[in-house]
Scaffold this motif. Structure first.
Motif, PDB file in Angstrom:
ATOM      1  N   LEU A   1      -5.771  -3.837   6.070  1.00  0.00           N
ATOM      2  CA  LEU A   1      -5.264  -4.729   5.057  1.00  0.00           C
ATOM      3  C   LEU A   1      -6.102  -4.893   3.855  1.00  0.00           C
ATOM      4  CD1 LEU A   1      -3.524  -7.409   7.484  1.00  0.00           C
ATOM      5  CD2 LEU A   1      -2.753  -5.343   6.788  1.00  0.00           C
ATOM      6  N   GLY A   2      -5.458  -4.648   2.609  1.00  0.00           N
ATOM      7  CA  GLY A   2      -6.497  -4.596   1.603  1.00  0.00           C
ATOM      8  C   GLY A   2      -7.769  -3.669   1.729  1.00  0.00           C
ATOM      9  N   SER A   3      -7.592  -2.329   2.338  1.00  0.00           N
ATOM     10  CA  SER A   3      -8.914  -1.776   2.571  1.00  0.00           C
ATOM     11  C   SER A   3      -9.538  -1.264   1.549  1.00  0.00           C
ATOM     12  CB  SER A   3      -8.295  -0.586   3.621  1.00  0.00           C
ATOM     13  OG  SER A   3      -7.486   0.304   2.896  1.00  0.00           O
ATOM     14  N   SER A   4      -8.869  -0.885   0.291  1.00  0.00           N
ATOM     15  CA  SER A   4      -9.849  -0.514  -0.727  1.00  0.00           C
ATOM     16  C   SER A   4     -10.296  -1.713  -1.589  1.00  0.00           C
ATOM     17  CB  SER A   4      -8.644   0.316  -1.471  1.00  0.00           C
ATOM     18  OG  SER A   4      -8.021   1.469  -0.932  1.00  0.00           O
ATOM     19  N   LEU A   5     -10.044  -2.697  -1.262  1.00  0.00           N
ATOM     20  CA  LEU A   5     -10.703  -3.788  -1.906  1.00  0.00           C
ATOM     21  C   LEU A   5     -12.073  -4.239  -1.630  1.00  0.00           C
ATOM     22  CD1 LEU A   5      -7.530  -6.451  -2.416  1.00  0.00           C
ATOM     23  CD2 LEU A   5      -8.176  -4.622  -3.889  1.00  0.00           C
ATOM     24  N   PRO A   6     -12.729  -4.924  -2.659  1.00  0.00           N
ATOM     25  CA  PRO A   6     -14.253  -4.927  -2.444  1.00  0.00           C
ATOM     26  C   PRO A   6     -14.492  -5.987  -1.112  1.00  0.00           C
ATOM     27  CG  PRO A   6     -13.723  -5.341  -4.667  1.00  0.00           C
ATOM     28  CD  PRO A   6     -12.560  -5.371  -3.902  1.00  0.00           C
ATOM     29  N   GLU A   7     -15.641  -5.505  -0.469  1.00  0.00           N
ATOM     30  CA  GLU A   7     -16.030  -6.363   0.450  1.00  0.00           C
ATOM     31  C   GLU A   7     -16.247  -7.600   0.403  1.00  0.00           C
ATOM     32  OE1 GLU A   7     -19.194  -4.577   2.991  1.00  0.00           O
ATOM     33  OE2 GLU A   7     -18.504  -2.556   1.952  1.00  0.00           O
ATOM     34  N   ASP A   8     -16.326  -8.264  -1.000  1.00  0.00           N
ATOM     35  CA  ASP A   8     -16.875  -9.594  -1.467  1.00  0.00           C
ATOM     36  C   ASP A   8     -15.597 -10.525  -0.988  1.00  0.00           C
ATOM     37  OD1 ASP A   8     -18.959  -8.617  -2.451  1.00  0.00           O
ATOM     38  OD2 ASP A   8     -18.377  -9.013  -4.501  1.00  0.00           O
ATOM     39  N   TYR A   9     -14.445 -10.054  -0.778  1.00  0.00           N
ATOM     40  CA  TYR A   9     -13.275 -10.719  -0.334  1.00  0.00           C
ATOM     41  C   TYR A   9     -12.646 -10.608   1.025  1.00  0.00           C
ATOM     42  CZ  TYR A   9     -13.332 -11.068  -5.400  1.00  0.00           C
ATOM     43  OH  TYR A   9     -13.637 -11.137  -6.809  1.00  0.00           O
ATOM     44  N   GLY A  10     -13.776 -10.129   1.626  1.00  0.00           N
ATOM     45  CA  GLY A  10     -13.427  -9.920   3.201  1.00  0.00           C
ATOM     46  C   GLY A  10     -12.834  -8.511   3.516  1.00  0.00           C
ATOM     47  N   CYS A  11     -12.685  -7.724   2.577  1.00  0.00           N
ATOM     48  CA  CYS A  11     -11.941  -6.537   2.653  1.00  0.00           C
ATOM     49  C   CYS A  11     -12.860  -5.332   3.158  1.00  0.00           C
ATOM     50  CB  CYS A  11     -11.057  -5.919   1.462  1.00  0.00           C
ATOM     51  SG  CYS A  11      -9.974  -7.286   0.769  1.00  0.00           S
ATOM     52  N   ALA A  12     -12.395  -4.109   3.332  1.00  0.00           N
ATOM     53  CA  ALA A  12     -13.278  -3.005   3.890  1.00  0.00           C
ATOM     54  C   ALA A  12     -14.087  -2.218   2.911  1.00  0.00           C
ATOM     55  CB  ALA A  12     -12.604  -2.167   4.639  1.00  0.00           C
ATOM     56  N   GLY A  13     -13.416  -2.217   1.673  1.00  0.00           N
ATOM     57  CA  GLY A  13     -14.087  -1.491   0.416  1.00  0.00           C
ATOM     58  C   GLY A  13     -14.137   0.037   0.818  1.00  0.00           C
TER      59      GLY A  13
ATOM     60  N   VAL B   1       1.771  -2.344   6.194  1.00  0.00           N
ATOM     61  CA  VAL B   1       0.468  -2.275   5.350  1.00  0.00           C
ATOM     62  C   VAL B   1       0.211  -2.158   4.218  1.00  0.00           C
ATOM     63  CG1 VAL B   1      -1.897  -1.032   5.601  1.00  0.00           C
ATOM     64  CG2 VAL B   1      -0.551  -1.923   7.652  1.00  0.00           C
ATOM     65  N   SER B   2       1.412  -1.240   3.506  1.00  0.00           N
ATOM     66  CA  SER B   2       1.405  -0.942   2.039  1.00  0.00           C
ATOM     67  C   SER B   2       1.745  -1.945   1.215  1.00  0.00           C
ATOM     68  CB  SER B   2       2.323   0.330   1.980  1.00  0.00           C
ATOM     69  OG  SER B   2       2.569   0.569   0.666  1.00  0.00           O
ATOM     70  N   VAL B   3       2.784  -2.945   1.721  1.00  0.00           N
ATOM     71  CA  VAL B   3       3.197  -4.091   0.928  1.00  0.00           C
ATOM     72  C   VAL B   3       2.103  -5.168   0.911  1.00  0.00           C
ATOM     73  CG1 VAL B   3       4.847  -5.984   0.957  1.00  0.00           C
ATOM     74  CG2 VAL B   3       5.456  -3.800   1.241  1.00  0.00           C
ATOM     75  N   GLN B   4       1.448  -5.380   1.977  1.00  0.00           N
ATOM     76  CA  GLN B   4       0.212  -6.390   2.174  1.00  0.00           C
ATOM     77  C   GLN B   4      -0.738  -5.885   1.044  1.00  0.00           C
ATOM     78  OE1 GLN B   4       0.219  -9.179   3.417  1.00  0.00           O
ATOM     79  NE2 GLN B   4      -1.769  -9.840   4.269  1.00  0.00           N
ATOM     80  N   SER B   5      -1.162  -4.665   1.213  1.00  0.00           N
ATOM     81  CA  SER B   5      -2.318  -3.945   0.581  1.00  0.00           C
ATOM     82  C   SER B   5      -2.118  -4.137  -0.921  1.00  0.00           C
ATOM     83  CB  SER B   5      -2.935  -2.836   1.309  1.00  0.00           C
ATOM     84  OG  SER B   5      -3.195  -3.001   2.460  1.00  0.00           O
ATOM     85  N   SER B   6      -1.383  -3.116  -1.138  1.00  0.00           N
ATOM     86  CA  SER B   6      -1.034  -2.709  -2.504  1.00  0.00           C
ATOM     87  C   SER B   6      -0.142  -3.753  -3.297  1.00  0.00           C
ATOM     88  CB  SER B   6      -0.323  -1.168  -2.708  1.00  0.00           C
ATOM     89  OG  SER B   6      -1.239  -0.325  -1.943  1.00  0.00           O
TER      90      SER B   6
ATOM     91  N   MET C   1      -1.901  -7.951  -2.106  1.00  0.00           N
ATOM     92  CA  MET C   1      -3.228  -8.069  -2.289  1.00  0.00           C
ATOM     93  C   MET C   1      -3.932  -7.552  -3.599  1.00  0.00           C
ATOM     94  SD  MET C   1      -4.683  -7.794   1.715  1.00  0.00           S
ATOM     95  CE  MET C   1      -6.281  -8.167   1.429  1.00  0.00           C
ATOM     96  N   TYR C   2      -3.435  -6.341  -3.822  1.00  0.00           N
ATOM     97  CA  TYR C   2      -4.013  -5.806  -5.214  1.00  0.00           C
ATOM     98  C   TYR C   2      -3.455  -6.909  -6.450  1.00  0.00           C
ATOM     99  CZ  TYR C   2      -4.223  -2.572  -8.974  1.00  0.00           C
ATOM    100  OH  TYR C   2      -4.501  -1.879 -10.468  1.00  0.00           O
ATOM    101  N   PRO C   3      -2.437  -6.945  -6.740  1.00  0.00           N
ATOM    102  CA  PRO C   3      -2.023  -7.905  -7.887  1.00  0.00           C
ATOM    103  C   PRO C   3      -2.977  -8.948  -7.847  1.00  0.00           C
ATOM    104  CG  PRO C   3      -0.229  -7.924  -6.329  1.00  0.00           C
ATOM    105  CD  PRO C   3      -1.158  -6.817  -6.081  1.00  0.00           C
ATOM    106  N   ILE C   4      -3.246  -9.799  -6.753  1.00  0.00           N
ATOM    107  CA  ILE C   4      -4.119 -10.830  -6.755  1.00  0.00           C
ATOM    108  C   ILE C   4      -5.491 -10.611  -7.154  1.00  0.00           C
ATOM    109  CG2 ILE C   4      -5.211 -12.705  -5.435  1.00  0.00           C
ATOM    110  CD1 ILE C   4      -2.774 -12.709  -3.659  1.00  0.00           C
ATOM    111  N   TYR C   5      -6.049  -9.345  -6.854  1.00  0.00           N
ATOM    112  CA  TYR C   5      -7.494  -9.063  -7.046  1.00  0.00           C
ATOM    113  C   TYR C   5      -7.285  -8.465  -8.476  1.00  0.00           C
ATOM    114  CZ  TYR C   5     -11.243  -5.710  -7.654  1.00  0.00           C
ATOM    115  OH  TYR C   5     -12.493  -5.286  -8.004  1.00  0.00           O
ATOM    116  N   ALA C   6      -6.399  -7.695  -9.043  1.00  0.00           N
ATOM    117  CA  ALA C   6      -6.237  -7.095 -10.353  1.00  0.00           C
ATOM    118  C   ALA C   6      -5.869  -8.081 -11.333  1.00  0.00           C
ATOM    119  CB  ALA C   6      -5.589  -5.852 -10.386  1.00  0.00           C
ATOM    120  N   TYR C   7      -4.877  -9.062 -11.059  1.00  0.00           N
ATOM    121  CA  TYR C   7      -4.318  -9.812 -12.186  1.00  0.00           C
ATOM    122  C   TYR C   7      -4.694 -11.171 -11.923  1.00  0.00           C
ATOM    123  CZ  TYR C   7      -1.683  -5.457 -12.584  1.00  0.00           C
ATOM    124  OH  TYR C   7      -1.485  -4.159 -12.686  1.00  0.00           O
ATOM    125  N   GLY C   8      -5.303 -11.569 -10.840  1.00  0.00           N
ATOM    126  CA  GLY C   8      -5.420 -12.973 -10.646  1.00  0.00           C
ATOM    127  C   GLY C   8      -6.992 -13.523 -11.011  1.00  0.00           C
ATOM    128  N   SER C   9      -7.173 -14.833 -11.008  1.00  0.00           N
ATOM    129  CA  SER C   9      -8.164 -15.517 -11.201  1.00  0.00           C
ATOM    130  C   SER C   9      -9.162 -15.225  -9.873  1.00  0.00           C
ATOM    131  CB  SER C   9      -7.917 -16.949 -11.810  1.00  0.00           C
ATOM    132  OG  SER C   9      -7.513 -17.796 -10.554  1.00  0.00           O
TER     133      SER C   9
END
Length: 387
Positions: free
Chosen positions: A61-73, A97-102, A105-113
């Motif tokens: 889940l969110g596998s491509s997001l940074p480890e800083d946020y509990g993801c696999a990076g 998995v696609s919906v949860q991740s891309s 989680m992705y818009p929170i990472y890319a567009y969120g505070s």
């Protein structure tokens, strides 16, 4: 040395050690946990929610997001391989998995505070908070600019009214990423699903993605604070950026479905005896199987290069459109052909081709229909918008 029927060009040799490890771990999960139950889940129209903790524990889940946020990076190719192996099991599992991740989680990472990232991403990576993506509306999905859902500012809050349709994970979700028209253009909002005025209604009587939760979302004066608005994007760039991420994964997923159908057809045709010889001994069946392998190989090379472009930071949305169009069409055609090779057995969910064929009818429609992606490529070639 005999070639791997589902990897005739030894694409695996082009993967890094980490990418192979990711593929192997997800393949084991699919073989051991998904395949034994997915036929029955499809029959009963049930999403196997009991698999969510293990999906999260594997870091999917969110596998491509940074480890800083509990993801696999992980890199983009690894994410693609995750999608491929999950969809070898079922499109519904990959869609979750696609919906949860891309899309969530992705818009929170890319567009969120940063506060939003810290609040939501770690719990979403653990599978404790499931999200859904509210873009498509009841009047149609291919023209998101014609959005009817709107959000109006009221002091320090926003009040949302409208409806969304065909929303994966809608009745599982604790938060919805909702896109709405505002006086300043389309904006995204994080809407907890327990907010007064929010309703999710599961859609039943589906003949596709039956092992997936699909819902309508309804907003009746849903009030949320401005802190829940995604502050770093305005306009269609926001939701379309999310869709590019998800469509990238979809270029890989159907390869897995096609591989499953090919192997089912190969094994069945070798075991099935007609006119005193295996069905696989006929030229007609061998030509069909060879064509399946050819098309799968082309799709594998297409997605791998797309993944390398993504990891190099040079990926363009038109390239994703080309691969989504090609690879989903490839998989749907192979699923139908495999069903035909299986004869009467092919219409039962004891075998996978009919299930994959039905699922792929949704995959070829959602996140850009085949026609939409054809026109995206046509626009790139001519410079003329034919929409």
């Amino acid at each position: 040395m005999a070639l791997n029927p589902t990897d005739l060009y030894d694409i695996r040799s082009l993967l890094s050690e980490e990418e192979r490890m990711v593929q192997d771990s997800v393949a084991r999960f699919t073989d051991e946990k998904v395949l034994p139950i997915i036929g029955e889940c499809f029959d009963k129209g049930r999403f196997p929610g009991e698999l969510i903790p293990e999906i999260a524990a594997l870091g999917l889940l969110g596998s491509s997001l940074p480890e800083d946020y509990g993801c696999a990076g992980l890199n983009g190719v690894s994410y693609g391989l995750i999608c491929q192996e999950l969809e070898r099991g079922d499109s519904g599992i990959r869609s979750f998995v696609s919906v949860q991740s891309s899309l969530c989680m992705y818009p929170i990472y890319a567009y969120g505070s940063e506060d939003q990232r810290r609040e939501w991403l770690p719990s979403m990576a653990k599978g404790e908070v499931i999200g859904c993506f509210g873009l498509t509306e009841p009047h149609g999905g291919s023209d998101p600019a014609n959005m009817k859902t709107h959000a109006k500012r009221d002091g320090g809050d926003w009040v949302i009214n409208g409806a969304k349709m065909w929303i994966t994970n809608g009745n599982l979700a604790k938060i919805a990423i909702v896109w709405a028209q505002t006086e300043d253009g389309i904006q995204g909002f994080i809407v907890p699903t327990d907010t007064p005025g929010f309703t999710a209604q599961e859609i039943h009587r589906k003949m596709s993605l039956r092992a997936s939760v699909t819902s309508g979302l309804f907003f009746d004066n849903v009030r949320i604070p401005d802190a829940n608005r995604l502050p770093n994007v305005r306009g269609l760039k926001g939701p379309l950026g999310c869709l590019t991420q998800a469509r990238y994964g979809i270029t890989w997923g159907p390869i897995g479905a096609a591989q499953a159908c090919l192997m089912e057809a190969v094994n069945y045709s070798k075991d099935r005896i007609l006119f005193n010889r295996p069905v696989a001994a006929t030229q007609a069946v061998q030509i069909k199987l060879a064509d399946m392998a050819r098309r799968i190989t082309l799709a594998q090379l297409l997605s791998l290069q797309l993944g390398r472009l993504k990891d190099a930071g040079t990926l363009q949305p038109t390239q994703v459109s080309l691969a989504k169009w090609n690879n989903v069409r490839m998989a749907l055609d192979i699923a139908r052909e495999a069903r035909d090779i299986l004869g009467g057995s092919g219409i039962t969910t004891e075998y996978c081709p009919i299930r994959h064929a039905l699922n792929l009818e949704s995959v070829i429609t959602y996140e850009g229909t085949e026609t939409v992606h054809q026109l995206v490529v046509g626009r790139e070639l001519t410079g003329i918008n034919a929409f």
